[in-house]
Enzyme design. Structure first.
Site, PDB file in Angstrom:
ATOM      1  N   ARG B 107       0.822  -1.199   0.000  1.00  0.00           N
ATOM      2  CA  ARG B 107       0.000   0.000   0.000  1.00  0.00           C
ATOM      3  C   ARG B 107       0.865   1.262   0.000  1.00  0.00           C
ATOM      4  O   ARG B 107       0.510   2.272  -0.605  1.00  0.00           O
ATOM      5  CB  ARG B 107      -0.923   0.001   1.226  1.00  0.00           C
ATOM      6  CG  ARG B 107      -2.020  -1.078   1.162  1.00  0.00           C
ATOM      7  CD  ARG B 107      -2.855  -1.085   2.428  1.00  0.00           C
ATOM      8  NE  ARG B 107      -3.840  -2.147   2.459  1.00  0.00           N
ATOM      9  CZ  ARG B 107      -3.643  -3.361   2.977  1.00  0.00           C
ATOM     10  NH1 ARG B 107      -2.472  -3.660   3.524  1.00  0.00           N
ATOM     11  NH2 ARG B 107      -4.610  -4.265   2.968  1.00  0.00           N
ATOM     12  N   ASP B 167      -9.659  -5.009   8.735  1.00  0.00           N
ATOM     13  CA  ASP B 167      -8.719  -5.999   9.260  1.00  0.00           C
ATOM     14  C   ASP B 167      -9.346  -6.732  10.442  1.00  0.00           C
ATOM     15  O   ASP B 167      -9.244  -7.953  10.578  1.00  0.00           O
ATOM     16  CB  ASP B 167      -7.431  -5.332   9.755  1.00  0.00           C
ATOM     17  CG  ASP B 167      -6.792  -4.456   8.706  1.00  0.00           C
ATOM     18  OD1 ASP B 167      -7.481  -3.558   8.194  1.00  0.00           O
ATOM     19  OD2 ASP B 167      -5.611  -4.655   8.406  1.00  0.00           O
ATOM     20  N   ARG B 170     -11.954  -9.144   9.234  1.00  0.00           N
ATOM     21  CA  ARG B 170     -11.343 -10.356   8.679  1.00  0.00           C
ATOM     22  C   ARG B 170     -10.831 -11.235   9.806  1.00  0.00           C
ATOM     23  O   ARG B 170     -10.984 -12.457   9.778  1.00  0.00           O
ATOM     24  CB  ARG B 170     -10.172  -9.991   7.747  1.00  0.00           C
ATOM     25  CG  ARG B 170     -10.615  -9.483   6.384  1.00  0.00           C
ATOM     26  CD  ARG B 170      -9.426  -9.042   5.535  1.00  0.00           C
ATOM     27  NE  ARG B 170      -9.830  -8.760   4.165  1.00  0.00           N
ATOM     28  CZ  ARG B 170      -9.318  -7.788   3.413  1.00  0.00           C
ATOM     29  NH1 ARG B 170      -8.371  -6.995   3.908  1.00  0.00           N
ATOM     30  NH2 ARG B 170      -9.742  -7.608   2.173  1.00  0.00           N
ATOM     31  N   HIS B 194      -3.127   0.072   8.909  1.00  0.00           N
ATOM     32  CA  HIS B 194      -3.898  -0.822   8.046  1.00  0.00           C
ATOM     33  C   HIS B 194      -2.905  -1.325   7.019  1.00  0.00           C
ATOM     34  O   HIS B 194      -2.675  -0.704   5.989  1.00  0.00           O
ATOM     35  CB  HIS B 194      -5.040  -0.073   7.368  1.00  0.00           C
ATOM     36  CG  HIS B 194      -5.722  -0.872   6.284  1.00  0.00           C
ATOM     37  ND1 HIS B 194      -6.378  -2.056   6.529  1.00  0.00           N
ATOM     38  CD2 HIS B 194      -5.852  -0.666   4.951  1.00  0.00           C
ATOM     39  CE1 HIS B 194      -6.870  -2.531   5.396  1.00  0.00           C
ATOM     40  NE2 HIS B 194      -6.572  -1.705   4.421  1.00  0.00           N
TER      41      HIS B 194
END
Lengths: 333, 333
Positions: B107, B167, B170, B194
């Protein structure tokens, strides 16, 4: 002792029961996934299965949905290219197949999609012999016929998504013209899901007030307000959205979720969906066209006897002939 | 001479309430933006939805496709445009615009590309909705939330990064799989960046208040025979894996955005792990944004829950802060 055993004491050793409201989606392209998400967000199934031939894409889509589990009420989401994963489904939504390219008519897709269906329909039937099949792939009226033939299912358990979407688009456009919400604007588009669909002007109403009574020219060429354009725009809708974003998916996904809801919840709501119309309106061939139908847990259990004007009946018959001309050339059904 | 609409509908009140009360704008109509849009629509969170993007055809196509589903929705007004005036008066603006991770790309690589894009869009958003809450989704989300905060001039409680909401979702999904329980009954918090250096707070993991670390003290360590650490590893790898399989992720992030949007729009004061300004927490001295459990209401972030972290967890947060500040200090605004 494993953490799970330390944490959780079983009360009943019996296995959990099988799912009662399982929905399968065949095809995880844009339409299939829009159907999947709409159905999940409406909290309809207790299990969802996804099937496709592209294994990576299929697995990726399943994982992406599973990562949203916290926000959903469907505890089991599975996917596999093997149809055994679809066993015991209540509803199977078929979106597999080639889709219209820019400028291409739905009828062009026929033989390509018939070949695909010859593979997938027997698999669906093998694992869910009691399911109701909703066919979405285009040309939907022909492919619903194909599905009916290949599956050997009684006609109440093979439904084409048909004009559910056309009627929704009609009602949306009507609502824009009148400044109301579409759910209060009533209008039915029947017949072929495609260029020759039939807007039933005599039924168009708000709160039971027939618009044709207020405006006798409605739907004709003489109408100064050009309401006929509303239907024209419905026919062109798909082409226009395809031209702009490459495909359509949200509206069809939402409309399929609505049909699924009626079946899974045994609502007996009426929807314009594609059904076998031989014997109605003087139609003599085994073709599928959209009429207002009652959907319940047993599938398509009744058809409303819509009073149509002569020219509307003529249009239906003409669609029936066009479709039959194509259907009779199809090989090995 | 009265037209059909006038013949049909007797107007009682002519002054129309022109402004929406619960408007949400989604910036960016890629896969993530549209997943946010459909999730928000199906949860009935907004009375008006605006879509903004630079690709005009795609934007119009997506808007039309949603509008065609109006019959099945309860959001009366769906608009779009590349000019931000369509977003005027929004309570919440969800920013998904920008470049996305390619296969294998981290990212952090996306930073400067997305900063340049934000320089155009953030000022325009604020110009038309000066009282809005900004919810940043684009990656790398922690840095871009900082960037959005700087460019917007908004107070920090109104600039939120979607951060570790996904997150943690998940994590809870994977925890639920291991324990055979629905994820909404599995509690676990992933905080911090993140991304690759997110922090799973093992000491807080519980089911029905039963602390898993008390049952199983090695949890989250390398000595753990059950390898619960893998649950967090899988969370970090999740996005990469889904991207490898289907090219991008959309559904889970879309649903998690709708989950946060629900808390914000309905003033629920639920606690979510979202990215907020953490200077002065846990010994962090720079202006960085990291995810901490935050109370959200209709003003934005109203409180942060002060988690008791172990020294190694605090160290990891400080390290993320340093990593992020290293990148942020070189950014050109």
């Amino acid at each position: 002792m494993a953490t799970v055993e330390k944490l959780i004491a079983p009360v009943s050793r019996a296995q959990g029961e099988a799912s009662r409201n399982k929905v399968t989606i065949v095809g995880v392209g844009q339409v299939g996934m829009a159907c999947a998400v709409s159905i999940l967000l409406r909290e309809l199934p207790d299990e969802m299965a996804l099937v496709d031939v592209l294994e990576d894409k299929l697995k990726g889509e399943m994982m992406d949905l599973l990562h949203g589990s916290l926000f959903l009420k469907t505890p089991k989401i599975v996917a596999n290219k093997d149809y055994s994963i679809t066993a015991n489904s209540r509803v199977v939504v078929v979106t597999a197949g080639a889709r219209q390219q820019e400028g291409e008519s739905r009828l062009n897709l026929v033989q390509r999609n018939v070949n695909i269906f010859k593979f997938i329909i027997p698999q669906i039937v093998k694992f869910s012999p009691n399911c109701t099949i909703i066919v979405v792939s285009n040309p939907v009226d022909i492919l619903t016929y194909v599905t009916w033939k290949i599956s050997g299912f009684p006609k109440n358990r093979v439904i084409g998504s048909g004009c559910n979407l056309d009627s929704a688009r009609f009602r949306y456009l009507m609502a824009e013209k009148l400044g109301l919400h579409p759910s209060s604007c009533h209008g039915w588009v029947l017949g072929e899901h495609g260029d020759s669909s039939v807007p039933v002007w005599s039924g168009v109403n708000v709160a039971g007030v027939g618009l044709q009574q207020l405006n006798p020219d409605i739907g004709t060429a003489q109408d100064k307000e050009n309401w006929k354009d509303v239907h024209k725009m419905v026919v062109e809708s798909a082409y226009e959205v395809i031209k702009l974003k490459g495909y359509t998916n949200w509206a069809i996904g939402l409309s399929v979720a609505e049909l699924t809801e009626s079946i899974v919840k045994n609502l007996k709501r009426i929807h314009p969906v594609s059904t076998m119309v031989k014997g109605l309106y003087g139609i003599q061939n085994e073709v599928f066209l959209s009429l207002p139908c009652v959907l319940s847990a047993e599938g398509l259990t009744a058809v409303i006897n819509q009073t149509l004007k002569e020219e509307e009946v003529a249009q239906l018959r003409k669609s029936a002939e066009t479709l039959w001309a194509i259907q009779k050339e199809l090989k090995d059904l | 001479m009265a037209n059909l609409k006038e013949k049909l509908i007797g107007q009682l009140e002519t002054s129309q309430d022109k402004s929406s009360h619960n408007k949400i704008t989604v910036v960016g109509v890629g896969a993530v933006g549209m997943a946010c849009a459909i999730s928000v629509l199906m949860k009935d969170l907004a009375d008006e939805l605006a879509l903004v993007d630079v690709m005009e055809d795609k934007l119009k196509g997506e808007m039309m496709d949603l509008q065609h589903g109006s019959l099945f929705l309860h959001t009366a007004k769906i608009v779009s445009g590349k000019d931000y005036c369509v977003s005027a008066g929004s309570k919440l603006v969800v920013v998904t615009a920008g470049a996305r991770q390619q296969e294998g790309e981290s990212r952090l690589n996306l930073v400067q590309r997305n900063v340049n894009i934000f320089k155009h869009i953030i000022p325009d958003i604020v110009k038309y909705s000066p009282d809005c809450i900004l919810l940043i989704v684009s990656n790398p989300v922690d840095i871009l939330t900082y960037v959005a905060w700087k460019l917007s001039g908004l107070p920090m409680h109104r600039v939120i990064g979607s951060g570790c909401n996904l997150d943690s979702a998940r994590f809870r999904y994977l925890m639920g799989e291991r324990l055979g329980i629905h994820s909404s009954s599995c509690h676990g918090w992933v905080i911090g960046e993140h991304g690759d250096s997110s922090v799973p707070v093992w000491s807080g993991m519980n089911v029905a208040g039963v602390n898993l670390k008390e049952l199983h003290p090695e949890i989250g360590t390398d000595k753990d025979k059950e390898n619960w650490k893998k649950v967090h590893r899988d969370v970090v790898d999740s996005a990469y894996e889904v991207i490898k399989l289907k090219g991008y992720t959309s559904w889970a992030i879309g649903m998690s955005v709708a989950d946060m949007a629900e808390t914000l729009m309905k003033n629920l004061r639920r606690v979510h792990p979202v990215s907020t300004m953490v200077k002065n927490f846990y010994g962090i001295t720079n202006e960085v944004f990291l995810s901490l459990p935050s109370v959200l209401d209709n003003h934005g972030i109203s409180n942060v829950v002060k988690m008791t972290l172990k020294s190694d967890e605090e160290a990891k947060l400080q390290q993320s802060a340093t990593t992020l500040w290293d990148i942020q200090k070189d950014l050109k605004f």
